[in-house]
Design a protein around this motif. Structure first.
Motif, PDB file in Angstrom:
ATOM      1  N   THR A   8      13.042  -8.151   9.471  1.00 44.56           N
ATOM      2  CA  THR A   8      12.475  -8.135   8.128  1.00 44.56           C
ATOM      3  C   THR A   8      12.359  -9.561   7.626  1.00 44.56           C
ATOM      4  OG1 THR A   8      13.408  -5.968   7.658  1.00 44.56           O
ATOM      5  CG2 THR A   8      12.852  -7.331   5.767  1.00 44.56           C
ATOM      6  N   VAL A   9      11.259  -9.863   6.952  1.00 46.38           N
ATOM      7  CA  VAL A   9      11.073 -11.198   6.379  1.00 46.38           C
ATOM      8  C   VAL A   9      10.759 -11.061   4.889  1.00 46.38           C
ATOM      9  CG1 VAL A   9      10.354 -12.349   8.502  1.00 46.38           C
ATOM     10  CG2 VAL A   9       8.651 -11.161   7.154  1.00 46.38           C
ATOM     11  N   GLU A  10      11.433 -11.854   4.075  1.00 46.53           N
ATOM     12  CA  GLU A  10      11.200 -11.868   2.639  1.00 46.53           C
ATOM     13  C   GLU A  10      10.494 -13.162   2.252  1.00 46.53           C
ATOM     14  OE1 GLU A  10      14.563 -11.073   0.219  1.00 46.53           O
ATOM     15  OE2 GLU A  10      15.091  -9.210   1.263  1.00 46.53           O
ATOM     16  N   TYR A  11       9.523 -13.033   1.335  1.00 48.44           N
ATOM     17  CA  TYR A  11       8.762 -14.199   0.912  1.00 48.44           C
ATOM     18  C   TYR A  11       8.119 -13.895  -0.436  1.00 48.44           C
ATOM     19  CZ  TYR A  11       4.930 -11.330   2.733  1.00 48.44           C
ATOM     20  OH  TYR A  11       4.056 -10.311   2.964  1.00 48.44           O
ATOM     21  N   PRO A  12       7.843 -14.923  -1.242  1.00 46.90           N
ATOM     22  CA  PRO A  12       7.242 -14.679  -2.555  1.00 46.90           C
ATOM     23  C   PRO A  12       5.726 -14.576  -2.497  1.00 46.90           C
ATOM     24  CG  PRO A  12       7.766 -17.007  -2.331  1.00 46.90           C
ATOM     25  CD  PRO A  12       8.222 -16.337  -1.059  1.00 46.90           C
ATOM     26  N   ALA A  13       5.181 -13.670  -3.308  1.00 50.23           N
ATOM     27  CA  ALA A  13       3.726 -13.548  -3.464  1.00 50.23           C
ATOM     28  C   ALA A  13       3.438 -12.662  -4.662  1.00 50.23           C
ATOM     29  CB  ALA A  13       3.085 -12.948  -2.211  1.00 50.23           C
ATOM     30  N   ASP A  14       2.414 -12.980  -5.414  1.00 52.84           N
ATOM     31  CA  ASP A  14       1.943 -12.155  -6.522  1.00 52.84           C
ATOM     32  C   ASP A  14       3.056 -11.885  -7.539  1.00 52.84           C
ATOM     33  OD1 ASP A  14      -0.380 -10.875  -7.626  1.00 52.84           O
ATOM     34  OD2 ASP A  14       0.462  -8.926  -7.100  1.00 52.84           O
ATOM     35  N   GLY A  15       3.947 -12.856  -7.707  1.00 50.42           N
ATOM     36  CA  GLY A  15       5.048 -12.711  -8.647  1.00 50.42           C
ATOM     37  C   GLY A  15       6.148 -11.776  -8.185  1.00 50.42           C
ATOM     38  N   LEU A  16       6.132 -11.381  -6.919  1.00 52.24           N
ATOM     39  CA  LEU A  16       7.095 -10.431  -6.367  1.00 52.24           C
ATOM     40  C   LEU A  16       7.775 -11.024  -5.141  1.00 52.24           C
ATOM     41  CD1 LEU A  16       4.747  -7.304  -6.405  1.00 52.24           C
ATOM     42  CD2 LEU A  16       6.585  -7.771  -8.053  1.00 52.24           C
ATOM     43  N   PRO A  38      -1.441  -3.196   4.809  1.00 48.97           N
ATOM     44  CA  PRO A  38      -1.298  -1.751   4.620  1.00 48.97           C
ATOM     45  C   PRO A  38      -2.297  -1.160   3.642  1.00 48.97           C
ATOM     46  CG  PRO A  38       0.254  -2.866   3.205  1.00 48.97           C
ATOM     47  CD  PRO A  38      -0.491  -3.948   3.960  1.00 48.97           C
ATOM     48  N   GLU A  39      -2.358   0.154   3.649  1.00 46.61           N
ATOM     49  CA  GLU A  39      -3.101   0.899   2.631  1.00 46.61           C
ATOM     50  C   GLU A  39      -2.524   0.619   1.244  1.00 46.61           C
ATOM     51  OE1 GLU A  39      -5.657   2.940   2.612  1.00 46.61           O
ATOM     52  OE2 GLU A  39      -6.023   3.380   4.714  1.00 46.61           O
ATOM     53  N   GLY A  40      -3.250   1.055   0.213  1.00 48.57           N
ATOM     54  CA  GLY A  40      -2.817   0.836  -1.158  1.00 48.57           C
ATOM     55  C   GLY A  40      -1.456   1.399  -1.484  1.00 48.57           C
ATOM     56  N   LEU A  41      -1.007   2.395  -0.721  1.00 48.13           N
ATOM     57  CA  LEU A  41       0.324   2.949  -0.929  1.00 48.13           C
ATOM     58  C   LEU A  41       1.413   1.913  -0.700  1.00 48.13           C
ATOM     59  CD1 LEU A  41      -0.225   6.271   1.042  1.00 48.13           C
ATOM     60  CD2 LEU A  41      -0.030   6.062  -1.441  1.00 48.13           C
ATOM     61  N   GLY A  42       1.149   0.961   0.169  1.00 41.98           N
ATOM     62  CA  GLY A  42       2.117  -0.081   0.476  1.00 41.98           C
ATOM     63  C   GLY A  42       2.610  -0.002   1.905  1.00 41.98           C
ATOM     64  N   HIS A  67       3.448  -4.739  -2.397  1.00 40.73           N
ATOM     65  CA  HIS A  67       4.039  -4.224  -3.647  1.00 40.73           C
ATOM     66  C   HIS A  67       5.493  -4.636  -3.849  1.00 40.73           C
ATOM     67  CE1 HIS A  67       0.429  -1.925  -4.111  1.00 40.73           C
ATOM     68  NE2 HIS A  67       0.732  -0.969  -3.265  1.00 40.73           N
ATOM     69  N   GLY A  68       5.925  -5.729  -3.254  1.00 40.63           N
ATOM     70  CA  GLY A  68       7.299  -6.168  -3.474  1.00 40.63           C
ATOM     71  C   GLY A  68       8.333  -5.200  -2.945  1.00 40.63           C
ATOM     72  N   GLY A  69       8.105  -4.707  -1.739  1.00 40.92           N
ATOM     73  CA  GLY A  69       9.066  -3.828  -1.105  1.00 40.92           C
ATOM     74  C   GLY A  69       8.958  -2.367  -1.505  1.00 40.92           C
ATOM     75  N   ARG A  70       8.012  -2.023  -2.353  1.00 40.98           N
ATOM     76  CA  ARG A  70       7.881  -0.650  -2.826  1.00 40.98           C
ATOM     77  C   ARG A  70       6.745   0.077  -2.089  1.00 40.98           C
ATOM     78  NH1 ARG A  70       6.856   0.317  -8.603  1.00 40.98           N
ATOM     79  NH2 ARG A  70       7.778   2.343  -8.096  1.00 40.98           N
ATOM     80  N   TYR A  71       6.936   1.381  -1.959  1.00 40.63           N
ATOM     81  CA  TYR A  71       5.902   2.280  -1.438  1.00 40.63           C
ATOM     82  C   TYR A  71       5.513   3.193  -2.592  1.00 40.63           C
ATOM     83  CZ  TYR A  71       3.711   5.966   1.363  1.00 40.63           C
ATOM     84  OH  TYR A  71       2.844   6.886   1.892  1.00 40.63           O
ATOM     85  N   PRO A  75       0.086   8.728  -6.812  1.00 40.20           N
ATOM     86  CA  PRO A  75      -1.290   8.226  -6.784  1.00 40.20           C
ATOM     87  C   PRO A  75      -1.675   7.430  -8.026  1.00 40.20           C
ATOM     88  CG  PRO A  75      -1.228  10.497  -6.015  1.00 40.20           C
ATOM     89  CD  PRO A  75       0.138  10.185  -6.553  1.00 40.20           C
ATOM     90  N   GLN A  76      -1.202   7.865  -9.191  1.00 43.86           N
ATOM     91  CA  GLN A  76      -1.577   7.151 -10.413  1.00 43.86           C
ATOM     92  C   GLN A  76      -0.938   5.769 -10.460  1.00 43.86           C
ATOM     93  OE1 GLN A  76      -4.053   8.263 -12.285  1.00 43.86           O
ATOM     94  NE2 GLN A  76      -4.079   9.910 -10.755  1.00 43.86           N
ATOM     95  N   GLU A  77       0.302   5.671 -10.029  1.00 43.67           N
ATOM     96  CA  GLU A  77       0.959   4.363  -9.989  1.00 43.67           C
ATOM     97  C   GLU A  77       0.264   3.450  -8.981  1.00 43.67           C
ATOM     98  OE1 GLU A  77       5.430   2.409  -9.570  1.00 43.67           O
ATOM     99  OE2 GLU A  77       5.060   4.424  -8.771  1.00 43.67           O
ATOM    100  N   MET A  78      -0.118   4.011  -7.846  1.00 43.24           N
ATOM    101  CA  MET A  78      -0.816   3.231  -6.834  1.00 43.24           C
ATOM    102  C   MET A  78      -2.145   2.702  -7.371  1.00 43.24           C
ATOM    103  SD  MET A  78      -3.535   3.437  -4.504  1.00 43.24           S
ATOM    104  CE  MET A  78      -3.796   5.177  -4.165  1.00 43.24           C
ATOM    105  N   LEU A  79      -2.924   3.570  -8.016  1.00 41.61           N
ATOM    106  CA  LEU A  79      -4.216   3.145  -8.562  1.00 41.61           C
ATOM    107  C   LEU A  79      -4.038   2.114  -9.670  1.00 41.61           C
ATOM    108  CD1 LEU A  79      -6.062   6.585  -8.668  1.00 41.61           C
ATOM    109  CD2 LEU A  79      -6.568   4.658  -7.147  1.00 41.61           C
ATOM    110  N   ALA A  80      -3.000   2.285 -10.479  1.00 44.04           N
ATOM    111  CA  ALA A  80      -2.772   1.353 -11.587  1.00 44.04           C
ATOM    112  C   ALA A  80      -2.475  -0.055 -11.078  1.00 44.04           C
ATOM    113  CB  ALA A  80      -1.626   1.843 -12.466  1.00 44.04           C
ATOM    114  N   ARG A  81      -1.867  -0.146  -9.903  1.00 43.42           N
ATOM    115  CA  ARG A  81      -1.610  -1.485  -9.346  1.00 43.42           C
ATOM    116  C   ARG A  81      -2.767  -1.979  -8.493  1.00 43.42           C
ATOM    117  NH1 ARG A  81       1.232  -5.830  -8.123  1.00 43.42           N
ATOM    118  NH2 ARG A  81       1.321  -6.479  -5.950  1.00 43.42           N
ATOM    119  N   CYS A  82      -3.351  -1.083  -7.700  1.00 44.75           N
ATOM    120  CA  CYS A  82      -4.341  -1.533  -6.720  1.00 44.75           C
ATOM    121  C   CYS A  82      -5.712  -1.811  -7.318  1.00 44.75           C
ATOM    122  CB  CYS A  82      -4.471  -0.513  -5.596  1.00 44.75           C
ATOM    123  SG  CYS A  82      -3.059  -0.498  -4.476  1.00 44.75           S
TER     124      CYS A  82
END
Length: 241
Positions: A8-16, A38-42, A67-71, A75-82
């Motif tokens: 696993t590798v951790e790194y900063p991007a998009d404020g996450l 990955p797909e929009g799901l993460g 998504h900062g480690g999140r899946y 669907p609504q949460e995914m669309l709201a971010r993607c």
């Protein structure tokens, strides 16, 4: 089967803080490398397994996070971010460049021989890296025939392969036509494969949560799309040479 090492590798991007999955082939020598978006799901085990499969073939592979480690199984949460992300090429490029920096910094990866492949949102990010002029050997996308800002496709310096389902309502024929027109006008070496009868995310195994309308797995075309991507890499990013 050759031994694959993963971490696993951790790194900063998009404020996450992004949490990617790096897969290394057997041996100690430098190898060509592949980013996997990955797909929009993460990022999920689907992309992690694909990174491992590419490492078994001899590539250094990084399945990157969006998504900062999140899946995002809602669907609504995914669309709201993607949706805002997909409308912001600079944010997409930022996520892609951060992952690219991690991959280039890996001692086993040849920084001069990198390809980017991706699915859905991750594929759109791969395309934006190309439109940003990144030195890639190939770009491959599934479910992501997205267009960019006018004229920027001329910066793409490598072959582009795209796969999409014929019945995908999220990437309909008009979107496919706009994408191919953009690629052609920019004199890109492009290919589009339309998989008959397939919906959006046809490559992705069924999930145990709600999905947006128009999504569906197509096992036969999923296998074909993976073979097409492997063939793209074999052509543009051979293990030796």
């Amino acid at each position: 089967m050759a031994t694959v090492t993963t971490r696993t590798v951790e790194y900063p991007a998009d404020g996450l803080t992004m949490i990617g999955h790096l897969a290394l082939p057997a041996g100690v020598e430098r190898r060509p490398a592949v980013l996997i978006g990955p797909e929009g799901l993460g990022l999920s085990d689907v992309e992690r397994r694909r990174a491992d499969a590419l490492a078994e073939l001899g590539y250094v592979a990084l399945a990157f996070d969006i998504h900062g480690g999140r899946y995002l199984g809602d669907p609504q949460e995914m669309l709201a971010r993607c949706m805002p992300l997909l409308a912001d090429p600079d944010r997409m490029r930022g996520i892609g460049h951060a992952a690219l920096d991690v991959l280039r910094a890996e001692p086993r990866a040849d920084p001069g021989r990198i390809a980017a492949i991706g699915y859905g949102t991750g594929g759109a990010i791969a395309l934006e890296l190309g439109r940003d002029g990144v030195d890639l050997r190939a770009i491959g996308t599934v479910n992501a025939v997205t267009t960019g800002r006018p004229g920027e496709a001329a910066r793409i310096r490598c072959p582009v392969w795209a796969g999409v389902g014929s019945e995908d309502p999220i990437m309909p024929p008009a979107q496919r036509d706009a994408f191919t027109a953009e690629m052609q006008a920019a004199d890109v070496d492009w290919r589009l494969v339309v998989y008959g009868g397939a919906l959006h995310a046809f490559h992705h195994p069924p999930v145990d949560h709600a999905v947006v309308s128009g999504v569906g797995h197509h096992p036969r075309h999923a296998q074909r799309a993976w073979r097409d991507i492997v063939d793209l890499l074999a052509e543009c990013l051979p293990i030796s040479g």
